[in-house]
Scaffold this motif. Structure first.
Motif, PDB file in Angstrom:
ATOM      1  N   ALA A  68      22.414 -18.347  78.505  1.00 39.83           N
ATOM      2  CA  ALA A  68      22.208 -17.034  77.901  1.00 39.83           C
ATOM      3  C   ALA A  68      20.789 -16.521  78.153  1.00 39.83           C
ATOM      4  O   ALA A  68      19.962 -17.182  78.794  1.00 39.83           O
ATOM      5  N   SER A  69      20.508 -15.341  77.634  1.00 34.99           N
ATOM      6  CA  SER A  69      19.199 -14.721  77.828  1.00 34.99           C
ATOM      7  C   SER A  69      18.122 -15.408  76.988  1.00 34.99           C
ATOM      8  O   SER A  69      18.408 -16.056  75.975  1.00 34.99           O
ATOM      9  N   ASN A  70      16.888 -15.262  77.440  1.00 36.94           N
ATOM     10  CA  ASN A  70      15.704 -15.762  76.733  1.00 36.94           C
ATOM     11  C   ASN A  70      15.697 -17.276  76.532  1.00 36.94           C
ATOM     12  O   ASN A  70      15.087 -17.782  75.589  1.00 36.94           O
ATOM     13  N   VAL A  71      16.382 -17.984  77.410  1.00 33.10           N
ATOM     14  CA  VAL A  71      16.372 -19.449  77.366  1.00 33.10           C
ATOM     15  C   VAL A  71      15.158 -19.964  78.137  1.00 33.10           C
ATOM     16  O   VAL A  71      14.767 -19.385  79.151  1.00 33.10           O
ATOM     17  N   ARG A  72      14.590 -21.047  77.659  1.00 33.03           N
ATOM     18  CA  ARG A  72      13.469 -21.696  78.356  1.00 33.03           C
ATOM     19  C   ARG A  72      13.863 -23.126  78.682  1.00 33.03           C
ATOM     20  O   ARG A  72      14.096 -23.929  77.769  1.00 33.03           O
ATOM     21  N   ILE A  73      13.955 -23.427  79.953  1.00 28.53           N
ATOM     22  CA  ILE A  73      14.349 -24.762  80.417  1.00 28.53           C
ATOM     23  C   ILE A  73      13.125 -25.496  80.936  1.00 28.53           C
ATOM     24  O   ILE A  73      12.462 -25.031  81.856  1.00 28.53           O
ATOM     25  N   ASN A  74      12.825 -26.625  80.328  1.00 30.04           N
ATOM     26  CA  ASN A  74      11.646 -27.439  80.629  1.00 30.04           C
ATOM     27  C   ASN A  74      10.385 -26.679  80.234  1.00 30.04           C
ATOM     28  O   ASN A  74       9.546 -26.340  81.077  1.00 30.04           O
ATOM     29  N   ALA A 126      17.490 -20.580  73.364  1.00 24.10           N
ATOM     30  CA  ALA A 126      17.308 -22.029  73.255  1.00 24.10           C
ATOM     31  C   ALA A 126      16.134 -22.487  74.112  1.00 24.10           C
ATOM     32  O   ALA A 126      15.818 -21.877  75.143  1.00 24.10           O
ATOM     33  N   VAL A 127      15.508 -23.566  73.675  1.00 22.77           N
ATOM     34  CA  VAL A 127      14.391 -24.165  74.409  1.00 22.77           C
ATOM     35  C   VAL A 127      14.742 -25.612  74.711  1.00 22.77           C
ATOM     36  O   VAL A 127      15.075 -26.378  73.802  1.00 22.77           O
ATOM     37  N   ILE A 128      14.675 -25.973  75.984  1.00 23.81           N
ATOM     38  CA  ILE A 128      14.945 -27.343  76.419  1.00 23.81           C
ATOM     39  C   ILE A 128      13.610 -27.975  76.800  1.00 23.81           C
ATOM     40  O   ILE A 128      12.932 -27.502  77.716  1.00 23.81           O
ATOM     41  N   MET A 129      13.235 -29.028  76.113  1.00 21.39           N
ATOM     42  CA  MET A 129      11.938 -29.652  76.334  1.00 21.39           C
ATOM     43  C   MET A 129      11.952 -30.541  77.582  1.00 21.39           C
ATOM     44  O   MET A 129      13.012 -30.884  78.109  1.00 21.39           O
ATOM     45  N   PRO A 130      10.769 -30.922  78.075  1.00 20.28           N
ATOM     46  CA  PRO A 130      10.685 -31.706  79.315  1.00 20.28           C
ATOM     47  C   PRO A 130      11.447 -33.026  79.252  1.00 20.28           C
ATOM     48  O   PRO A 130      11.494 -33.692  78.212  1.00 20.28           O
ATOM     49  N   GLY A 131      12.039 -33.389  80.388  1.00 25.27           N
ATOM     50  CA  GLY A 131      12.678 -34.688  80.523  1.00 25.27           C
ATOM     51  C   GLY A 131      14.028 -34.844  79.867  1.00 25.27           C
ATOM     52  O   GLY A 131      14.612 -35.930  79.889  1.00 25.27           O
ATOM     53  N   ILE A 132      14.570 -33.774  79.312  1.00 25.19           N
ATOM     54  CA  ILE A 132      15.830 -33.848  78.563  1.00 25.19           C
ATOM     55  C   ILE A 132      17.027 -33.897  79.520  1.00 25.19           C
ATOM     56  O   ILE A 132      17.042 -33.239  80.563  1.00 25.19           O
ATOM     57  N   SER A 133      18.044 -34.653  79.124  1.00 29.50           N
ATOM     58  CA  SER A 133      19.313 -34.710  79.847  1.00 29.50           C
ATOM     59  C   SER A 133      20.417 -34.182  78.940  1.00 29.50           C
ATOM     60  O   SER A 133      20.551 -34.623  77.794  1.00 29.50           O
ATOM     61  N   ILE A 134      21.199 -33.238  79.455  1.00 24.64           N
ATOM     62  CA  ILE A 134      22.304 -32.643  78.702  1.00 24.64           C
ATOM     63  C   ILE A 134      23.595 -32.981  79.430  1.00 24.64           C
ATOM     64  O   ILE A 134      23.763 -32.662  80.602  1.00 24.64           O
ATOM     65  N   GLY A 135      24.523 -33.611  78.737  1.00 18.71           N
ATOM     66  CA  GLY A 135      25.749 -34.079  79.357  1.00 18.71           C
ATOM     67  C   GLY A 135      26.756 -32.986  79.642  1.00 18.71           C
ATOM     68  O   GLY A 135      26.675 -31.867  79.108  1.00 18.71           O
ATOM     69  N   HIS A 136      27.740 -33.310  80.484  1.00 17.61           N
ATOM     70  CA  HIS A 136      28.790 -32.366  80.844  1.00 17.61           C
ATOM     71  C   HIS A 136      29.479 -31.818  79.589  1.00 17.61           C
ATOM     72  O   HIS A 136      29.720 -32.545  78.619  1.00 17.61           O
ATOM     73  N   GLY A 137      29.798 -30.532  79.626  1.00 16.75           N
ATOM     74  CA  GLY A 137      30.602 -29.935  78.577  1.00 16.75           C
ATOM     75  C   GLY A 137      29.909 -29.702  77.261  1.00 16.75           C
ATOM     76  O   GLY A 137      30.541 -29.281  76.286  1.00 16.75           O
ATOM     77  N   ALA A 138      28.613 -29.956  77.188  1.00 14.89           N
ATOM     78  CA  ALA A 138      27.884 -29.783  75.929  1.00 14.89           C
ATOM     79  C   ALA A 138      27.651 -28.303  75.624  1.00 14.89           C
ATOM     80  O   ALA A 138      27.700 -27.449  76.517  1.00 14.89           O
ATOM     81  N   VAL A 139      27.388 -28.025  74.354  1.00 14.98           N
ATOM     82  CA  VAL A 139      27.074 -26.673  73.895  1.00 14.98           C
ATOM     83  C   VAL A 139      25.762 -26.734  73.116  1.00 14.98           C
ATOM     84  O   VAL A 139      25.631 -27.535  72.179  1.00 14.98           O
ATOM     85  N   ILE A 140      24.810 -25.868  73.485  1.00 14.82           N
ATOM     86  CA  ILE A 140      23.515 -25.788  72.818  1.00 14.82           C
ATOM     87  C   ILE A 140      23.474 -24.478  72.046  1.00 14.82           C
ATOM     88  O   ILE A 140      23.605 -23.399  72.630  1.00 14.82           O
ATOM     89  N   GLY A 141      23.308 -24.553  70.736  1.00 13.56           N
ATOM     90  CA  GLY A 141      23.336 -23.358  69.894  1.00 13.56           C
ATOM     91  C   GLY A 141      22.160 -22.424  70.142  1.00 13.56           C
ATOM     92  O   GLY A 141      21.107 -22.821  70.667  1.00 13.56           O
ATOM     93  N   ALA A 142      22.330 -21.169  69.748  1.00 10.68           N
ATOM     94  CA  ALA A 142      21.276 -20.168  69.896  1.00 10.68           C
ATOM     95  C   ALA A 142      20.014 -20.609  69.165  1.00 10.68           C
ATOM     96  O   ALA A 142      20.073 -21.149  68.055  1.00 10.68           O
ATOM     97  N   ILE A 155      28.241 -30.551  70.441  1.00  7.85           N
ATOM     98  CA  ILE A 155      27.629 -29.280  70.079  1.00  7.85           C
ATOM     99  C   ILE A 155      26.402 -29.576  69.242  1.00  7.85           C
ATOM    100  O   ILE A 155      26.490 -30.283  68.228  1.00  7.85           O
ATOM    101  N   VAL A 156      25.244 -29.062  69.668  1.00  6.35           N
ATOM    102  CA  VAL A 156      24.012 -29.265  68.922  1.00  6.35           C
ATOM    103  C   VAL A 156      23.394 -27.910  68.606  1.00  6.35           C
ATOM    104  O   VAL A 156      23.594 -26.926  69.329  1.00  6.35           O
ATOM    105  N   ALA A 157      22.625 -27.858  67.528  1.00 12.09           N
ATOM    106  CA  ALA A 157      21.944 -26.622  67.131  1.00 12.09           C
ATOM    107  C   ALA A 157      20.795 -26.973  66.207  1.00 12.09           C
ATOM    108  O   ALA A 157      20.737 -28.070  65.644  1.00 12.09           O
ATOM    109  N   GLY A 158      19.882 -26.019  66.040  1.00  9.43           N
ATOM    110  CA  GLY A 158      18.791 -26.186  65.094  1.00  9.43           C
ATOM    111  C   GLY A 158      17.472 -26.509  65.765  1.00  9.43           C
ATOM    112  O   GLY A 158      17.365 -26.636  66.980  1.00  9.43           O
ATOM    113  N   ASN A 159      16.421 -26.622  64.934  1.00  6.13           N
ATOM    114  CA  ASN A 159      15.067 -26.927  65.392  1.00  6.13           C
ATOM    115  C   ASN A 159      14.462 -28.013  64.505  1.00  6.13           C
ATOM    116  O   ASN A 159      14.109 -27.733  63.376  1.00  6.13           O
ATOM    117  N   PRO A 160      14.412 -29.251  65.038  1.00  4.93           N
ATOM    118  CA  PRO A 160      14.907 -29.686  66.334  1.00  4.93           C
ATOM    119  C   PRO A 160      16.432 -29.758  66.349  1.00  4.93           C
ATOM    120  O   PRO A 160      17.065 -29.879  65.292  1.00  4.93           O
TER     121      PRO A 160
END
Length: 210
Positions: A68-74, A126-142, A155-160
């Motif tokens: 989605a929009s405004n996502v930050r990967i690494n 969503a923000v994905i921090m360095p070195g993270i691995s996300i498995g197939h079919g996962a969902v990351i909440g807004a 399915i994961v969500a929240g901070n952290p």
């Protein structure tokens, strides 16, 4: 992959908005990069797309991912162990002559690549921090901040980010992993679309498992 002359398919070349900034990026067929996206040293597989104003660096993204929009990967980390966390310590060339980039710090960043599997949905902001691995079919909440690896089909969500629930029961997730539908030829996916739209996941697996 699809024959570009096959009239069942749109043009398979990646679609890149003219305002996007890409450097050292490899895109698969049917991939899409939207407005003002910034990508550096990123691979993105077939059919995956990333929406406007998102950024990614040092990352490998699988096929059929929806970002989605405004996502930050690494997201950029700073050297907290140094006198200052400011970029003056690792990019002093921006301020002083005869002072070069700290290539050791850059190498440290490059070593912490993010790995995103196939069929992953990453929600808005969503923000994905360095070195993270996300498995197939996962969902990351807004607006999630992902600080730990994410298991497949969860399915994961929240901070952290924390586990909300499995996307499917474990037995179904295992069958989907074995099915690896994201590796199918585009012609097979074309044929499967009506069943994807109409069948339950159990019925779909029963029909298409081989």
């Amino acid at each position: 992959m699809a024959d570009p002359d096959d009239l069942r398919f749109q043009n398979p070349e990646p679609r890149i908005h003219p305002t996007a900034q890409l450097k050292g990026v490899k895109l698969g067929r049917f991939a899409e990069v939207s407005e003002r996206v910034i990508l550096r040293d990123v691979t993105m597989g077939d059919f995956s797309y990333i929406e406007r104003h998102s950024e990614g660096i040092y990352a490998d993204i699988g096929r059929f991912c929806s970002i989605a929009s405004n996502v930050r990967i690494n997201a950029l980390e700073h050297p907290m162990e140094r006198l200052t966390t400011h970029k003056v310590s690792y990019r002093p060339n921006e301020f002083f002559r005869y002072q070069g980039v700290d290539f050791g710090f850059r190498a440290r960043r490059q070593a912490k690549r993010v790995s995103i599997g196939h069929d992953v949905w990453i929600g808005h902001g969503a923000v994905i921090m360095p070195g993270i691995s996300i498995g197939h079919g996962a969902v990351i909440g807004a607006n999630a901040v992902v600080t730990k690896n994410v298991a497949p089909y969860t399915i994961v969500a929240g901070n952290p980010a924390r586990l909300i629930r499995p996307r499917f029961p474990a037995t179904i997730a295992e069958r989907l992993m074995a099915l690896a539908w994201w590796d199918w030829p585009a012609t097979t996916i074309f044929e499967a679309i009506p069943d994807i739209q109409s069948l339950s996941i159990e019925d779909f697996l029963a029909k298409w498992e081989r």
